[in-house]
Structures are given as structure tokens and as C-alpha cells.
Design a protein around this motif. Sequence first.
Motif, PDB file in Angstrom:
ATOM      1  N   VAL A  87       0.820  -1.214  -0.302  1.00  0.00           N
ATOM      2  CA  VAL A  87      -0.278   0.214  -0.130  1.00  0.00           C
ATOM      3  C   VAL A  87       0.926   1.127   0.275  1.00  0.00           C
ATOM      4  O   VAL A  87       0.390   2.357  -0.759  1.00  0.00           O
ATOM      5  N   ASP A  88       1.728   1.512   0.508  1.00  0.00           N
ATOM      6  CA  ASP A  88       2.955   2.144   1.195  1.00  0.00           C
ATOM      7  C   ASP A  88       3.983   2.489   0.118  1.00  0.00           C
ATOM      8  O   ASP A  88       4.936   3.545   0.041  1.00  0.00           O
ATOM      9  N   GLU A  89       4.188   0.914  -0.902  1.00  0.00           N
ATOM     10  CA  GLU A  89       4.924   1.692  -1.860  1.00  0.00           C
ATOM     11  C   GLU A  89       5.325   2.507  -3.186  1.00  0.00           C
ATOM     12  O   GLU A  89       4.083   2.862  -3.781  1.00  0.00           O
ATOM     13  N   LYS A  90       6.456   2.528  -3.170  1.00  0.00           N
ATOM     14  CA  LYS A  90       6.103   4.501  -4.088  1.00  0.00           C
ATOM     15  C   LYS A  90       6.714   3.374  -5.685  1.00  0.00           C
ATOM     16  O   LYS A  90       7.699   2.818  -5.775  1.00  0.00           O
ATOM     17  N   ASP A  91       6.203   3.747  -6.947  1.00  0.00           N
ATOM     18  CA  ASP A  91       6.160   3.200  -8.283  1.00  0.00           C
ATOM     19  C   ASP A  91       7.442   4.269  -8.271  1.00  0.00           C
ATOM     20  O   ASP A  91       8.358   3.045  -9.253  1.00  0.00           O
ATOM     21  N   GLY A  92       7.678   5.176  -8.205  1.00  0.00           N
ATOM     22  CA  GLY A  92       8.244   6.140  -9.198  1.00  0.00           C
ATOM     23  C   GLY A  92       9.894   5.875  -8.380  1.00  0.00           C
ATOM     24  O   GLY A  92       9.851   5.689  -7.480  1.00  0.00           O
TER      25      GLY A  92
END
Length: 544
Positions: free
Chosen positions: A174-179
Motif C-alpha cells: 500500500v505504501d510502496e512508491k512506484d517512482g
Amino acid sequence: TSKMAATLVSYWNDSDNETKSHVNPEKVDPDALAHLQPLKSGKTMSLSVLNSAPEVAVKEAVETGVHLDPSLKEVTYNPTYETMFAPEFGPVNPYKSKQMAAPRNIFDTVRHQRNLGKSALDHIPCCFGISLVSPLVGLTVFEVGPKKTDKRKKVQGGEANDIDNYLRPWAKYVDEKDGAKPSEEEQKELDEITAKRQKKGRNEEEAPAAEKTILHVKDAYDYQGRSYLHVPQDVGINLRSADIPDKCYLPKKQIQVWSGHTKVGWVSAICLFPVSGHLLLSCSMDYKVKLWEVYNERRCIRTFIGHSKAVQDICFNNTGSQYMSAAYDRYLKLWDTETGQCISRFTNRKVPYCVKFNPDEDKQNLFVVGMSDKKIVQWDVRTGEVVQEYDRHLGAVNTITFVDENRRFVSTSDDKSLRVWEWDIPVDFKYIAEPSMHSMPAVTLSPNGKWLACQSMDNQILIFGAQNRFRLNKKIFKGHMVAGGLYVVSGDADGKLNIWDWKTTKLYHRIKAHDKVCISALWHPHETSKVITCGWDGQIKLWD
């Protein structure tokens, strides 16, 4: 209770009608007497005081920093953890980490308690049915530290039967950053590091060195307009034939010395012109590449300057019109052999150790490079881009050799292994590694293409079959290896040129070729009695 200074023992006396009390007021706490209740009428109670627990004066301020004598067998107070585990002499270590300050194993604690006396039991957290609380942190030794937080939650997906929407176990957090873009603080820190590197002259984006060439002959073309790449026909031998001579002869004397490279610039590699062998290309630690004549006047024709560090390897294409140079400045450069112009530059910011063009006529635009980062990288000359990577080695790649009609190539590495690859397939189909094997920094293919000779760092030359199974042959030589027809020549660390018999592995002849290491030796493809050697003394020599 804890306030009582003595233990009261009572008993019933049915014969007496009066209540008797035998209490020493000096030994009994007044609060303890308040707990005594009058007995029923008609019953007699006789009291006696037993002083079974001596007074224990526990002064926490005094105990702090007290060092227990390890020779003691008994103490009069209950020592704390800090006291029991304090150093025997000197102050407490102020640099003790959390791991070092943590309580020891419970069995070490119990063993230490036995040496001090059983009065220390009250402070020992025990896992055998009793959970005592540490007076230091308020937790047992098994509860020290913050409790584990809940696991990271993943994005909810569809059911397993829903192929398009089912995410798990591939769902993102849920808190994972794609960039991957750094934050403002991270970018600021990266800018500071880059600025420091630029000041120290370690800019990773350093531009390649400027290229130039020096022509050492008066005319680059003869009266018919032919350049020095033209194969001479007046040397008494047909240099245009691709046939391999059937017989070899032992070289006996030195007939030529090329000494254009400086003595500081060790010669690292030499390469003969394809098919004819009328020209010789050499690279050195003096950052230069030189082209020499093998026949006629045996002059230095041209010098190529374009690297800022030592040149490690060189390789001609099939026609000899172009060659590739690999240097420690992390650049590979494609040169025009005739004009001396640098055509292209390639880099992936790693040091190239060896370079080879694909020998197939329809793949002359492709070349492979063994890198210092354990990879074999394949480039396309036309686009300048990496088209394939072979990433299976565990150490820097030292050699690349094409076998089996150029459908496969063999690589050796600092990981002490030999791997065989199908062209353009990034997974090795053959892996050879034994506990007794050493790194093999030099490999050559026999003229008939059936054998692969590998110089091993344990002073042996291992012979592998170059077809199908690549099995190790029982023949063993010693020294650096280049194979001819009936003989094998090898150079050693003493600068000697050794000549061995191929069938019996017998040493036929030994020549003192160089003052320092003899790093390479080549048979001439047409005149089988001639051998060219180079060494770390900066010289290249021709033997006949």
C-alpha cells in the motif's frame, strides 16, 4: 509480610484457659502485632519469636558501580544485573553497544549466580515456569525492545479465479512508491557528492580522450594508389592463402626487435593482420596502439593515440580494415586501420578486459567484451547500443574464444570457471569448475579447431576438447600457451620462450626472449618457423 522483622509461630494449648503470649517487643515490628487477633474463649495461644531472617540493608545508591570480587562464594545482598556483569576492574565501557549491553544467555546467568550464592536468584529472569521482571527496564529478557509492528499491507486484488484482476502474491504494498526519483533531500545529498568528485577529478561523466594519429612513413600510398593494407606479393611466400601449413619448425634465433613502445609502457597484447599476417598491431601501457610491418623494412607505420589510460586488448575484424581497442579508461574505440580515424566509442562505465569481433561474415557488426563487473556485453557497431548481456560469471571475465564454427564461444573468469555459451543466448549451456581449478587468464584455439588450450594460474596448461562435451584432456603443459601444429610455445614470468612437443608434452627448446615477463607469443600463420613475442620490457621480437 515484608514489614515483619520476625516470624511468629503459634500453637494451641487446650489445657490452659488463658491466652499466653511470648513476644519480645524489641524483636517484633509494631505493625506485625496489629495482625494478631484475640482467640476464642477457652483456648490458649502460646507465641514464640524466631529470628530466622537477618536484617538485609539494601542500599541501591551504594550498590551502583560496585564490582563483585569473582573469588567470593557468598554475598549479603541481592546484586543487580549491572553489578553482576560489571567489569572486574576499571570504569564501565561508555561505548558499549545495545547488543553488548543486552543480558547474557540465561544459562550463563545461572552459572554466574551459582558462583555468587543463591541470594542472587531473586534478580534472575527464569523461563522455567517463573517470569520475573527485570528491575532495570521493567521487562523480561525475552521482552526487551519494542514490539514488532504489523506487517505491511498489500493492495487487495480479485479472487484467484479472476485472471485479469488477481494480484497476489504479486500485489504491491500500500505504501510502496512506484517512482525511483529521489526526494529533495536525497537529490541535494547526491549533488553534494557529485560536486566533491568533480573537485577531486573523479567525475564519472568524464569525456573520452581526444583521438589523433601519427603516420611514420613518407607516403601512405604507393605509385599504384595502394595503401599499406595491401598484401605484398614480393616476399617469397603466398600470404593470401588461407591454408594452414602441414609442418612446423623450431625457431632458433632472433631476427627483429620492435621497440617503439616506451619501457614504462609494457606491451599488453599483440595481434596479426587477418589471413596474411603481413602487419602486426600492438597495444601498451603507454596508452598507445602501434601498427608494424612484418616484412620488408619492418617499420612502425602508424601510431594511434586516443586513450587516457593503459590499453588492455585489441582485435581486428575479418578484413583488417578496422580494429577495436579496449583500455582502462573504460572506453572501447573502433578505429580505421588505414586512415587512423576513430569511428565510434563505446562504454558502460566498467573496465573492459578482452574484446572479440564475431568471426562470421554476416555478424561483423557485432562484438563481445569481457568486463570487470562479471558480465559479457554484446554491442552493435551500427547503433552503438548494447544488444545482449551474458551475466553468469562470478568474477571479472578474462578471455573470450569462439569455437564450433563460431556458433559458440568460451569464456574464462577470475571465478576459476570455464563457461560455454550459444551465440546470443544469455544462459551458459556448459559450466566447468572443479575445486582444483585455478583462474585461466589466457586461452587459444588449436589450428584444427578441435582443442582448447588454457593457461592456468597453477603453472599448468590445461587442454579441453573444443567440440560438444568440452572434456579435460590428460595432456598438461606448464607456462603461457599459444598452440601451433606440432609444437606449443609458451612464455613464462622469467621472460623465457618455451617450445613443447604437442604429442609427448616434452620440452624441446628454451630461449631467453625478454628481460621481464613474456606476456604473449604468436605463430605466424604462413611461415611456421616464425614466432612473435612481446613482454613487459616494452619490446616485440620476431624469432625464426
